[in-house]
Design a protein around this motif. Structure first.
Motif, PDB file in Angstrom:
ATOM      1  N   GLU A 167     -50.539 -26.238  61.121  1.00 31.55           N
ATOM      2  CA  GLU A 167     -50.134 -26.078  62.508  1.00 31.55           C
ATOM      3  C   GLU A 167     -50.994 -25.062  63.237  1.00 31.55           C
ATOM      4  O   GLU A 167     -51.583 -24.166  62.634  1.00 31.55           O
ATOM      5  N   VAL A 168     -51.033 -25.200  64.547  1.00 30.38           N
ATOM      6  CA  VAL A 168     -51.725 -24.213  65.372  1.00 30.38           C
ATOM      7  C   VAL A 168     -50.984 -22.888  65.271  1.00 30.38           C
ATOM      8  O   VAL A 168     -49.759 -22.839  65.387  1.00 30.38           O
ATOM      9  N   GLY A 169     -51.748 -21.813  65.065  1.00 30.66           N
ATOM     10  CA  GLY A 169     -51.154 -20.494  64.970  1.00 30.66           C
ATOM     11  C   GLY A 169     -51.601 -19.547  66.057  1.00 30.66           C
ATOM     12  O   GLY A 169     -51.075 -18.446  66.169  1.00 30.66           O
ATOM     13  N   ALA A 170     -52.593 -19.957  66.850  1.00 35.69           N
ATOM     14  CA  ALA A 170     -53.092 -19.096  67.930  1.00 35.69           C
ATOM     15  C   ALA A 170     -53.528 -19.961  69.097  1.00 35.69           C
ATOM     16  O   ALA A 170     -54.063 -21.057  68.901  1.00 35.69           O
ATOM     17  N   LEU A 171     -53.308 -19.458  70.292  1.00 37.62           N
ATOM     18  CA  LEU A 171     -53.817 -20.134  71.485  1.00 37.62           C
ATOM     19  C   LEU A 171     -55.229 -19.636  71.754  1.00 37.62           C
ATOM     20  O   LEU A 171     -55.474 -18.428  71.783  1.00 37.62           O
ATOM     21  N   PRO A 172     -56.185 -20.541  71.942  1.00 36.80           N
ATOM     22  CA  PRO A 172     -57.575 -20.133  72.190  1.00 36.80           C
ATOM     23  C   PRO A 172     -57.752 -19.658  73.629  1.00 36.80           C
ATOM     24  O   PRO A 172     -57.541 -20.412  74.571  1.00 36.80           O
ATOM     25  N   LEU A 173     -58.129 -18.399  73.799  1.00 33.96           N
ATOM     26  CA  LEU A 173     -58.198 -17.830  75.141  1.00 33.96           C
ATOM     27  C   LEU A 173     -59.553 -18.037  75.799  1.00 33.96           C
ATOM     28  O   LEU A 173     -59.627 -18.366  76.966  1.00 33.96           O
ATOM     29  N   TYR A 174     -60.629 -17.802  75.066  1.00 32.48           N
ATOM     30  CA  TYR A 174     -61.933 -18.123  75.643  1.00 32.48           C
ATOM     31  C   TYR A 174     -62.960 -18.349  74.540  1.00 32.48           C
ATOM     32  O   TYR A 174     -62.723 -18.051  73.376  1.00 32.48           O
ATOM     33  N   SER A 175     -64.079 -18.912  74.934  1.00 32.31           N
ATOM     34  CA  SER A 175     -65.024 -19.468  73.973  1.00 32.31           C
ATOM     35  C   SER A 175     -66.390 -18.803  74.052  1.00 32.31           C
ATOM     36  O   SER A 175     -66.693 -18.063  74.995  1.00 32.31           O
ATOM     37  N   SER A 176     -67.187 -19.102  73.064  1.00 28.39           N
ATOM     38  CA  SER A 176     -68.601 -18.734  73.109  1.00 28.39           C
ATOM     39  C   SER A 176     -69.422 -19.911  72.609  1.00 28.39           C
ATOM     40  O   SER A 176     -69.101 -20.512  71.585  1.00 28.39           O
ATOM     41  N   VAL A 177     -70.429 -20.257  73.363  1.00 33.39           N
ATOM     42  CA  VAL A 177     -71.433 -21.230  72.939  1.00 33.39           C
ATOM     43  C   VAL A 177     -72.800 -20.601  73.197  1.00 33.39           C
ATOM     44  O   VAL A 177     -72.904 -19.523  73.773  1.00 33.39           O
ATOM     45  N   GLN A 178     -73.833 -21.278  72.765  1.00 33.74           N
ATOM     46  CA  GLN A 178     -75.189 -20.813  73.031  1.00 33.74           C
ATOM     47  C   GLN A 178     -75.791 -21.621  74.172  1.00 33.74           C
ATOM     48  O   GLN A 178     -75.639 -22.843  74.239  1.00 33.74           O
ATOM     49  N   LEU A 179     -76.479 -20.928  75.060  1.00 34.16           N
ATOM     50  CA  LEU A 179     -77.142 -21.564  76.184  1.00 34.16           C
ATOM     51  C   LEU A 179     -78.587 -21.086  76.259  1.00 34.16           C
ATOM     52  O   LEU A 179     -78.960 -20.089  75.635  1.00 34.16           O
ATOM     53  N   MET A 180     -79.366 -21.795  77.042  1.00 30.86           N
ATOM     54  CA  MET A 180     -80.740 -21.379  77.304  1.00 30.86           C
ATOM     55  C   MET A 180     -80.825 -20.857  78.732  1.00 30.86           C
ATOM     56  O   MET A 180     -80.472 -21.554  79.688  1.00 30.86           O
ATOM     57  N   PHE A 181     -81.275 -19.624  78.879  1.00 32.54           N
ATOM     58  CA  PHE A 181     -81.484 -19.007  80.185  1.00 32.54           C
ATOM     59  C   PHE A 181     -82.979 -18.962  80.451  1.00 32.54           C
ATOM     60  O   PHE A 181     -83.768 -18.659  79.550  1.00 32.54           O
ATOM     61  N   TYR A 182     -83.365 -19.263  81.677  1.00 33.05           N
ATOM     62  CA  TYR A 182     -84.802 -19.317  81.969  1.00 33.05           C
ATOM     63  C   TYR A 182     -85.087 -18.841  83.387  1.00 33.05           C
ATOM     64  O   TYR A 182     -84.211 -18.838  84.254  1.00 33.05           O
ATOM     65  N   ARG A 183     -86.316 -18.431  83.607  1.00 36.49           N
ATOM     66  CA  ARG A 183     -86.774 -17.966  84.921  1.00 36.49           C
ATOM     67  C   ARG A 183     -87.177 -19.168  85.769  1.00 36.49           C
ATOM     68  O   ARG A 183     -88.210 -19.803  85.532  1.00 36.49           O
ATOM     69  N   LYS A 184     -86.379 -19.457  86.776  1.00 39.34           N
ATOM     70  CA  LYS A 184     -86.662 -20.619  87.616  1.00 39.34           C
ATOM     71  C   LYS A 184     -87.978 -20.475  88.363  1.00 39.34           C
ATOM     72  O   LYS A 184     -88.705 -21.468  88.540  1.00 39.34           O
ATOM     73  N   ASP A 185     -88.305 -19.255  88.784  1.00 35.10           N
ATOM     74  CA  ASP A 185     -89.551 -19.072  89.532  1.00 35.10           C
ATOM     75  C   ASP A 185     -90.771 -19.297  88.655  1.00 35.10           C
ATOM     76  O   ASP A 185     -91.769 -19.897  89.088  1.00 35.10           O
ATOM     77  N   VAL A 186     -90.711 -18.854  87.402  1.00 35.76           N
ATOM     78  CA  VAL A 186     -91.830 -19.050  86.474  1.00 35.76           C
ATOM     79  C   VAL A 186     -91.991 -20.522  86.135  1.00 35.76           C
ATOM     80  O   VAL A 186     -93.121 -21.046  86.108  1.00 35.76           O
ATOM     81  N   PHE A 187     -90.885 -21.194  85.899  1.00 34.29           N
ATOM     82  CA  PHE A 187     -90.965 -22.624  85.571  1.00 34.29           C
ATOM     83  C   PHE A 187     -91.558 -23.419  86.737  1.00 34.29           C
ATOM     84  O   PHE A 187     -92.350 -24.339  86.543  1.00 34.29           O
ATOM     85  N   GLU A 188     -91.161 -23.052  87.960  1.00 27.77           N
ATOM     86  CA  GLU A 188     -91.703 -23.745  89.134  1.00 27.77           C
ATOM     87  C   GLU A 188     -93.194 -23.478  89.272  1.00 27.77           C
ATOM     88  O   GLU A 188     -93.981 -24.404  89.541  1.00 27.77           O
ATOM     89  N   GLU A 189     -93.595 -22.244  89.057  1.00 35.96           N
ATOM     90  CA  GLU A 189     -95.014 -21.895  89.173  1.00 35.96           C
ATOM     91  C   GLU A 189     -95.860 -22.625  88.131  1.00 35.96           C
ATOM     92  O   GLU A 189     -96.971 -23.087  88.435  1.00 35.96           O
ATOM     93  N   LYS A 190     -95.337 -22.745  86.936  1.00 33.90           N
ATOM     94  CA  LYS A 190     -96.080 -23.388  85.847  1.00 33.90           C
ATOM     95  C   LYS A 190     -95.907 -24.910  85.822  1.00 33.90           C
ATOM     96  O   LYS A 190     -96.555 -25.596  85.028  1.00 33.90           O
TER      97      LYS A 190
END
Length: 469
Positions: A167-190
């Motif tokens: 049975e469920v014993g805890a309510l999940p309050l918040y999560s963690s996943v992995q994301l990719m963060f990137y510089r939009k200005d650099v990507f546009e320039e390149k």
């Protein structure tokens, strides 16, 4: 009126260790569904079922323990409203994370605790707490029509269930996943776009890398213990795993390929000093304008877009992590959950508090602050959509809905710190040699042998492995 109690707990020696009191090694079972959890066997004393009207609970006082900061700020912000609506008085005690764990353990071991509800880290605490019988099963409570348990369909059930009952014993309050963060200005320039797979990731790294000007393509954790969790999507993305049939699989062909790729990625395209970089260094490198990309936990985001922390706060793009040959393999972790103490004398009132802390108002409050809810409906809530950019919401939803075999991001075992140290040492060697070191396979074999011995020492090896892999 509620009493908010902020306490600093002086460390006390426990008469017995948590593992020793559990009566044996604990573990989590395999796949279960939300429907199965919600309809499982009745939760404890039927007299505590959540079918009473809220008015009958007026005048009840409950004692709740939580860690300080993060979600506790949201709880405090809405607590007066909860007390006015229910008539329940909440004595909220706040502790640092380590102090909270020690306080809970000390009181539960004593067997006379007056705690009614508490927050905990399911990955670290669920197995031990539930094996000791300290957690009230929530099966019947989850049928409460005012709660909408089906809204949590993306939550990883195996992290929050009680092994002995399913049975469920805890309510999940918040999560963690992995994301990719990137510089939009650099990507546009390149002239590049966020990479979607490993081949594209290397291509983008090659185009934006500029070490002569102290600018590098990517930052991922390189410190030998800290890197383990962030290496996990590459390990599983190459078709590998930490364990197979209760034996360390770190030296398999798939895992070796993952280590080579991670070594090449950081060895060739990350800044100098990456081998000492953990969580905090990721934000420092990105905010200092030294890297174009960073792959790490979702919690980094709030610091990256803080104008007080970074000159590039308005240039941050968010995307899902790239897919490997075995798909996109971000972990999905329940960072904090809430439970009812099995010895509580006020379980109905404790459930009302649980509904509140896992409710939509709290979820809408914490999600834009880097504590994303598992509640699907909140991601369409205007309080969230107005506060968060579309690419962040889209990337998170893609990660949280993706099938993954990387459930935890870490090797599940008692001696996890020692295992991370052994495995991390081999990955550090791969980074130092850009994935081409002649001794990599032997170092990974040596690491696997060390981990197997740790499993044997803990009685968790082979058929005795107690966790879901």
């Amino acid at each position: 009126m509620k009493r908010r109690i902020c306490l600093t707990l002086v460390a006390a020696l426990l008469g017995a260790s948590l593992a020793g009191c559990s009566g044996g090694t604990s573990g989590l079972p395999g796949d279960t569904t939300v429907a199965q959890e919600a309809k499982n066997t009745e939760a404890g004393d039927s007299s505590q079922a959540a079918d009473s009207s809220e008015s009958s609970l007026a005048g009840t006082t409950i004692r709740v323990l939580s860690m300080t900061g993060q979600i506790s700020d949201a709880i405090e912000a809405h607590l007066d409203e909860f007390e006015q609506e229910t008539g329940i008085t909440v004595n909220l005690e706040l502790y640092g994370e380590a102090q909270l764990r020690e306080k809970l353990t000390t009181e539960f071991l004593a067997g006379s605790s007056t705690i009614d509800a508490f927050l905990m880290s399911p990955l670290q605490d669920m197995a031990a707490y539930s094996n000791n019988g300290w957690i009230e099963p929530l099966g019947t409570y989850l049928e409460d029509p005012d709660f909408d348990w089906a809204d949590f369909s993306s939550a990883p059930m195996d992290q929050i269930i009680i092994q002995s009952t399913g049975e469920v014993g805890a309510l999940p309050l918040y999560s963690s996943v992995q994301l990719m963060f990137y510089r939009k200005d650099v990507f546009e320039e390149k002239g590049v776009v966020p990479p979607t797979n490993y081949e594209e990731l290397l291509e983008v790294c090659e185009k934006v890398n500029d070490p002569a000007n102290n600018f590098y393509s990517i930052a991922c954790r390189g410190e030998k213990i800290a890197l383990t969790s962030q290496f996990s999507p590459f390990l599983y993305g190459c078709g590998g795993a930490y364990f197979k049939d209760g034996v360390c699989a770190f030296n398999t062909e798939e895992n070796i390929e993952a280590a080579k790729f991670y070594g090449k990625l950081l060895g060739a395209y990350a800044p100098e000093g990456i081998l000492t970089a953990g969580y905090s260094q990721m934000t420092q490198l990105f905010n200092a304008g030294q890297v174009a990309m960073c792959i790490d936990a979702i919690a980094l985001y709030q610091t990256l877009i803080d104008p007080n922390e970074s000159a590039f706060y308005d240039k941050v793009g968010v995307a899902p992590i790239p897919e490997g040959p075995a798909g996109r393999q971000s972990y999905k972790q329940v960072v904090w959950g809430s439970s009812i103490y099995s010895g509580s004398k006020n379980k109905e009132a404790a459930w009302e508090f649980m509904k509140f802390v896992a409710g939509k108002d709290i979820a809408a409050d914490i999600t834009p602050k880097g504590m994303p809810t598992f509640r699907a409906s909140v991601w369409q809530d205007e309080r969230v959509t107005a506060a968060m950019p579309e690419d962040y919401i889209a990337a998170y939803n893609e990660e949280i809905q993706a099938d993954t075999t990387n459930q935890y991001g870490l090797p599940r075992m008692t001696a996890v710190s020692e295992a991370r140290d052994a495995m991390g040492e081999a990955i550090v060697y791969s980074i130092e040699t850009k994935g081409e070191g002649a001794e990599l396979e032997s170092k990974m074999q040596e690491a696997a042998q060390k981990v197997d011995q740790l499993l044997k020492d803990a009685g968790e090896y082979g058929s005795d492995y107690p966790y879901s892999e």
